[in-house]
Scaffold this active site. Structure first.
Site, mmCIF file in Angstrom:
data_model
loop_
_atom_site.group_PDB
_atom_site.id
_atom_site.type_symbol
_atom_site.label_atom_id
_atom_site.label_comp_id
_atom_site.label_asym_id
_atom_site.label_seq_id
_atom_site.Cartn_x
_atom_site.Cartn_y
_atom_site.Cartn_z
ATOM 1 N N ASP A 125 0.773 -1.178 -0.194
ATOM 2 C CA ASP A 125 0.045 0.119 -0.168
ATOM 3 C C ASP A 125 0.969 1.260 0.021
ATOM 4 O O ASP A 125 2.030 1.164 0.671
ATOM 5 C CB ASP A 125 -0.853 -0.089 1.205
ATOM 6 C CG ASP A 125 -2.033 -1.065 1.143
ATOM 7 O OD1 ASP A 125 -2.261 -1.399 -0.020
ATOM 8 O OD2 ASP A 125 -2.465 -1.447 2.166
ATOM 9 N N ASP A 149 -7.057 -1.295 -4.691
ATOM 10 C CA ASP A 149 -8.257 -1.030 -3.908
ATOM 11 C C ASP A 149 -9.050 -0.005 -4.329
ATOM 12 O O ASP A 149 -10.210 0.098 -4.191
ATOM 13 C CB ASP A 149 -7.481 -0.399 -2.444
ATOM 14 C CG ASP A 149 -6.652 -1.454 -1.723
ATOM 15 O OD1 ASP A 149 -6.742 -2.673 -1.835
ATOM 16 O OD2 ASP A 149 -5.647 -1.142 -0.988
#
Length: 173
Positions: A125, A149
């Site tokens: 991330d 995401d």
């Protein structure tokens, strides 16, 4: 490859491929330009930073500290959902463009994060939003996330919107 010639949503799988490529490319750039667990650049806005963190859980690091079994569980869930959505996409009329696009975004996002889980055992991330109001001692940091995401959230949001606010036109054949 005969399923591509049919009047189904198979051509929208190119969107899934596009999402996977962009997701993996951006993660590659983050890994090789930002040291792990550090804050990278904050050049766009004071509330946004590029970071490099590893997420062994699901959204918001859900189940991240469960000893490793969650990797296999999330891989199984990703493969299952992707397979079901691909089957559904192949049965959806390509004239339902928004539905096909939404499904393909979810597939691309799921596969993008699946690749990380299978190869690395965690998801990379790197997008971090935060804000701070010193006068009220308020500080909030949204959990870091990635391109996959974003694709899953947009695709799911489109599907919910289509479900709540109306169905697309049925093909007239």
């Amino acid at each position: 490859m005969s399923f591509i010639k049919e009047n189904n949503g198979s051509r929208f799988l190119l969107w899934s491929l596009f999402i996977v490529i962009i997701d993996q490319l951006t993660k590659y750039l983050v890994v090789y330009n930002i040291e792990e667990n550090t804050v990278g650049w904050s050049f766009m806005a004071p509330f946004f930073r590029l970071v490099h963190v590893h997420n062994e859980g699901a959204a918001f690091s859900f189940l991240a500290d469960m000893g490793g079994w969650q990797r296999y569980f999330f891989c199984f869930v990703s493969v299952s959902i992707s397979a079901l959505l691909i089957c559904y996409l192949l049965r959806t009329d390509r004239k339902k463009k928004w539905t096909c696009l939404a499904i393909s975004l979810v597939i691309g996002g799921a596969i993008g994060n699946l690749i990380d889980r299978m190869v690395l055992s965690y998801v990379i991330d790197f997008l971090l939003f935060h804000f701070r109001i010193d006068a009220f001692s308020i500080a909030y940091t949204y959990p870091a996330f990635n391109v996959a995401d974003i694709a899953v959230c947009i695709g799911a949001g489109l599907l919910v919107g289509i479900g709540f606010f109306g169905k697309e036109e049925q093909s007239k054949s």
